[in-house]
Design an enzyme around this catalytic site. Structure first.
Site, short mmCIF file in Angstrom:
data_model
loop_
_atom_site.label_atom_id
_atom_site.label_comp_id
_atom_site.label_asym_id
_atom_site.label_seq_id
_atom_site.Cartn_x
_atom_site.Cartn_y
_atom_site.Cartn_z
N SER A 38 0.95 -1.18 0.15
CA SER A 38 -0.20 0.15 0.18
C SER A 38 0.89 1.26 0.04
O SER A 38 1.71 1.23 -0.52
CB SER A 38 -0.98 0.19 1.27
OG SER A 38 -1.83 0.90 1.34
N ASP A 161 -5.53 -3.58 -3.01
CA ASP A 161 -4.34 -2.98 -2.06
C ASP A 161 -3.88 -4.44 -1.65
O ASP A 161 -4.46 -5.38 -1.18
CB ASP A 161 -5.14 -2.51 -0.66
CG ASP A 161 -4.16 -1.83 0.26
OD1 ASP A 161 -3.34 -2.76 0.88
OD2 ASP A 161 -4.19 -0.54 0.68
#
Length: 278
Positions: A38, A161
């Site tokens: 991320s 993500d």
């Protein structure tokens, strides 16, 4: 001896990792294998490129712009975060804060960007070779929060993500031959993750991406298990876990300048532990 480092990200809390890595640059600390999840993947790209201070304004300045995150984006683009603005408009050559792509590629460190294949729910580990000048789509994929954003497509495959599939990629670091691993968290080590919020989000994507939804419901367990293993390795001298003593009241997308500044300074200060370990 192969030294690795992992930055797990955490939305705007990732400014903590930015502080840690800036301190590493100041002290000339270099790792052989750099893994980002991320926002941690964005931090790592600047770190490998040697761009001290580049990451900080993405958190404490650009995030306050409507072009970055806003209800307007959600209405017009169906994504609250405009990742194209962050990793395109701002980061490309000629942008306000360009990534030094040649320097990133020239650095000998291995780099891994973790994303989640929305169809299978499994992790995809992009190397820096997957990024081209002014095409940082793997970073977008790694940072694409389910529900908040539409998935990012790479060669026809939708990605979310990286934290869904591998929130703390310690096993990946060991698989890559790392003998010692530093792990940057953005929450206190005592703050075990729970899956209540993830279960709510999973219901909103389960019809279209059931495997990704399943990954969301398992994220808390995966995170907690990996942190426990990292702490056990730390006792053996094989790992160094760097984590803030508090989040300063921040959740993933909390925009508060004072809290952001405190988290950055915590990162710089807490990096002292890493310097002593390294």
């Amino acid at each position: 001896m192969k030294n690795g480092i992992i930055d797990v990200g955490g939305g705007l809390r990732g400014i903590y990792g930015a502080g840690v890595l800036d301190r590493c640059l100041e002290e000339g600390i270099h790792f052989d294998c750099c893994i980002g999840v991320s926002a941690g993947s964005a931090n790592m790209s600047s770190y490998i490129a040697g761009q001290h201070g580049r990451n900080k304004p993405f958190y404490d300045e650009y995030s306050f712009r409507k072009e970055y995150m806003s209800v307007k984006n959600l209405v017009q683009k169906h994504s609250y975060l405009d990742l194209g603005y962050v990793y395109g408009t701002l980061s490309n050559r000629g942008g306000e804060n360009p990534l030094d792509y040649p320097a990133m590629m020239a650095d000998p460190a291995e780099m891994i960007v973790v994303a989640t294949d929305a169809r299978t729910g499994k992790a995809r580990y992009f190397t820096k070779a997957a990024m081209k000048q002014d095409d940082y789509t793997p970073l977008m994929a790694s940072c694409c929060i389910p529900v908040v954003d539409q998935p990012i497509f790479i060669e026809g495959t939708p990605y979310y993500d990286g934290g869904l599939a591998d929130p703390v990629p310690l096993e990946k670091a060991l698989e890559m031959g790392c003998d010692r691993v530093a792990v940057i968290l953005t929450k206190p080590v005592t703050a075990e993750r729970n899956n209540k919020r993830d279960e709510r989000l999973s219901r909103l994507i389960c019809r279209r991406y059931p495997e990704a939804a399943k990954g969301l419901t398992q994220r808390a367990r995966r995170y907690n298990d990996a942190v426990h293993k990292a702490l056990a390795m730390e006792q053996e001298g094989k790992a160094c876990v760097i984590a803030p003593d508090s989040t300063e009241g921040m959740s993933t997308l909390t925009k508060d300048k004072e809290s952001l500044e405190k988290m950055y300074e915590k990162g710089r200060r807490d990096a002292e532990k890493l310097l002593q370990w390294y």
